[in-house]
Structure formats: C-alpha cells, structure tokens
Design an enzyme around this catalytic site. Structure first.
Site, PDB file in Angstrom:
ATOM      1  N   LYS A  71      54.365  58.926  -4.963  1.00  0.00           N
ATOM      2  CA  LYS A  71      53.588  60.153  -5.039  1.00  0.00           C
ATOM      3  C   LYS A  71      53.969  61.166  -3.963  1.00  0.00           C
ATOM      4  O   LYS A  71      54.004  62.364  -4.207  1.00  0.00           O
ATOM      5  CB  LYS A  71      52.090  59.831  -4.925  1.00  0.00           C
ATOM      6  CG  LYS A  71      51.485  59.154  -6.138  1.00  0.00           C
ATOM      7  CD  LYS A  71      50.036  58.792  -5.888  1.00  0.00           C
ATOM      8  CE  LYS A  71      49.378  58.190  -7.105  1.00  0.00           C
ATOM      9  NZ  LYS A  71      49.098  59.175  -8.165  1.00  0.00           N
ATOM     10  N   SER A 181      47.079  64.024 -17.177  1.00  0.00           N
ATOM     11  CA  SER A 181      46.349  62.918 -16.566  1.00  0.00           C
ATOM     12  C   SER A 181      44.919  62.888 -17.092  1.00  0.00           C
ATOM     13  O   SER A 181      44.243  63.921 -17.109  1.00  0.00           O
ATOM     14  CB  SER A 181      46.321  63.055 -15.043  1.00  0.00           C
ATOM     15  OG  SER A 181      45.431  62.114 -14.479  1.00  0.00           O
TER      16      SER A 181
END
EC number: 1.3.5.2
Length: 356
Positions: A71, A181
């Site tokens: 990430k 998402s």
C-alpha cells in the site's frame, strides 16, 4: 522459476502453518518487514514470448502484483525478484488514514479466499511519494503503477482523485483510478456514468502538462450489464488506457470457512469465475476496443491463460500468494510460455482475445 523464487517458496512452505495461525494483518506486516531489506531488483523475468506492450509501456511479462500488497510503496523495489512483470502500489489517498477498525482481514483457508474491509488504510501520498522518488532515482526493471483513491471523510471525492493525479502522476508509469473498493461507503457510486465522467475529466485536467501518464480504471465485479455498457462508453470516450477487471466482490457464494459471515470484499478462489465473466462481458461490450487487465482469483498459469484468451492483456495477482507462496508470479509467467507454445502462439500477447 528463478532460484530466488524457488528458495522463498520452499521457506514459505515450511512457515505456512505458522503464518496461517497468525492474525492475517499481522502476518502481512511481518512479510513486508522481511521484504523491505532485500536489495533492489535489477532484472526482470522476461523473454521474447512473454514481453508485452500496453499503453506505450513495455511489460517484461504480463503478470503483475495487484495493489493492496504494498500500500505504501515500501517493498516495490524487491518484487521483481519474485517474477513480477509490473508492480502496482497503493491504494494511496491524499491524506493518511487509519482505515476501518480491526480485525479487518480474514483468511478463509478452506476456501482459499480472503475477506477484507481494510478501508484504504495508508500513510498518504506525500510519504509514499518520497519513497517512490527514491526508487525512481535508482531505477526499477518493471513498470510501476500507482493506485489512487479518495479519503473516507473527504467532502469532495472527485477532487481527491485530481489531487492524487497531480501528486503521483510524475512518479508513475501509469495511474490506476480505484473507484471499486466496497470498504469505503459510497465509493462505488463513482462508477455511475455522470460521476465517472466528471471524475475522469478532473483526472485529465490534473495530469502533468506535456507528460500525461496512462490512466487505468479499476472496477467492481458486481455490475449490471447496463453499468458495464456505461463504463465502457465513458472509458472509450475519455481515452482510458485500460480497465482493470476486477476488484473484490460483496457477493457470497457458498463458503466453508467460519469467516464467511464477515463483512467486506471477497477475493481469492471463489471470485475466479465471476472475475472471468467480467472480462468476457467487458470484452463483448467494447468489441475488443478497450484494453483489459484481469484480476481476481488467478492462482495458476492455466487461469491466467484463460483470462488472456478471454481478452485480458495483463493479469494481476495478490490473494493467491497467501496460499500458493511468493513464487506464484514466476510460475505463472513460465507456465504462460508453455501454454502459448502448446496452443501455437509465438507470443503470449498474440493470444489476447483469441477465445472471445
């Protein structure tokens, strides 16, 4: 497969019971800590049969690391050691954010799946940009994608994507706009036609003058046919370089694990058929005019080959590494060479859409 990948696979096989007995997020953080000291990769796994071109970029092989693993761009320098032909970091938001409360990552071992409700936890674009700039100065033998998102509490999420573009495009080989998402409430509404047009216009306006980077769009697998038609129309009209199909699903096929009831996005083996169908649907809706990148449930060369023949130019993996080991990308890439030769293709890229 490289000696490096073989050795790490062997070590992972020994450690797997301990890893699977550890909290999923803690195990992931330990993995990142182990990878961070590795030397920068100087070479990529490639061959004339594997090399692929998309959006003006040369990919040494078509197997990429999906976002979510790295990430904050802490280990991108090491991932080509494991056979990846490109690396995508993120999702990165303009401001740092903690994400959703823990526990938020669950391994469904019996189903070879993962459920996550991470919520774009990351240290923010400024901190990541410093690491990526350092990586750029030293070089990376594969394309680097940067996946950008919106902060959960943002008053203007479309503006967040423009901010992300301005901050990260100068450092990226390509940008991925992640509006798929399921763990940021309301985010998937940006897939609606009007919102998507406004978002992509903002992204285009924020690109570096004279040095715009290819933009990929990552979509959800939980789409109706009309939604797919709208996304394809906007993608073609706005000149998107590719669509990544797909993110995790909120659907719940029959699952054996006790964690099946957890909220969040489901990835891994149970997503494979739905993600394949999405590639087929986007290929059909675009008439083959829109490049596709396949993600979701890919755990073998055979599955990657199926997505390529269905219309994907590249594939991405992440969840399957939890169950198959860190040498997965290398095995898939070498397996694609074998499958292409078996089916009479001089290059893997020649098979894109051959089964559509």
């Amino acid at each position: 497969m490289s000696l490096f990948a073989s050795l790490t696979d062997a070590a992972y096989a020994l450690a797997r019971p301990l890893v699977h007995a550890t909290d999923g997020e803690a195990a992931h953080n330990l993995t990142l800590a182990a990878l961070q000291p590795l030397p920068r990769a100087r070479h990529a796994l490639t061959s004339p049969m594997l090399a692929t071109e998309l959006a003006g970029l040369r990919f040494p092989n078509p197997v990429g690391l999906a976002p979510g693993f790295d990430k904050d761009a802490r280990v991108a320098h090491a991932m080509p050691h494991f056979g990846f032909g490109f690396v995508e970091v993120g999702t990165l938001t303009p401001l740092p954010q903690e994400g959703n409360p823990r526990p938020r990552l669950f391994r469904l071992v019996e189903d070879r799946a993962i459920i996550n409700r991470m919520g774009f936890n990351n240290g923010g674009q400024v901190a990541a940009a410093e690491r990526i700039a350092c990586l750029r100065r030293h070089g990376l033998p594969v394309p680097l994608g940067i996946n950008i998102g919106a902060n959960k509490d943002s008053a203007d999420r479309i503006a967040d994507y423009a901010k992300g573009t301005a901050a990260m495009a100068p450092l990226a080989d390509y940008l991925t706009v992640n509006i798929s998402s399921p763990n940021t409430p309301g985010l998937r509404a940006l897939q609606d036609r009007g919102a998507l047009e406004a978002l992509l216009d903002g992204v285009a306006a924020a690109q570096p003058a004279g040095a715009a980077k290819p933009v990929f769009l990552k979509v959800a697998p939980d789409l109706e046919p009309a939604d797919i038609d709208d996304i394809v129309a906007v993608a073609l009209d706005r000149g998107l370089a590719a669509v990544i199909v797909s993110n995790t699903t909120v659907a719940r096929p029959p699952l054996a694990s006790r964690h099946a009831v957890e909220a969040g996005g489901l990835s891994g083996a149970p997503l494979a058929q739905l993600a394949l169908q999405c590639v087929q649907d986007f290929r059909a809706a675009s008439g083959g005019r829109l490049p596709l990148i396949a993600a979701g449930g890919i755990a073998s060369a055979e599955q990657a080959w199926e997505r390529i023949r269905a219309g994907a130019s590249l594939v991405q993996v992440y969840s399957a590494m939890v169950f198959e080991g860190p040498g997965l990308a290398s095995r898939i890439a070498r397996g694609l060479e074998t499958l292409a030769a078996r089916d009479g293709f001089a290059r893997v890229s020649d098979a894109v859409g051959a089964g559509a």
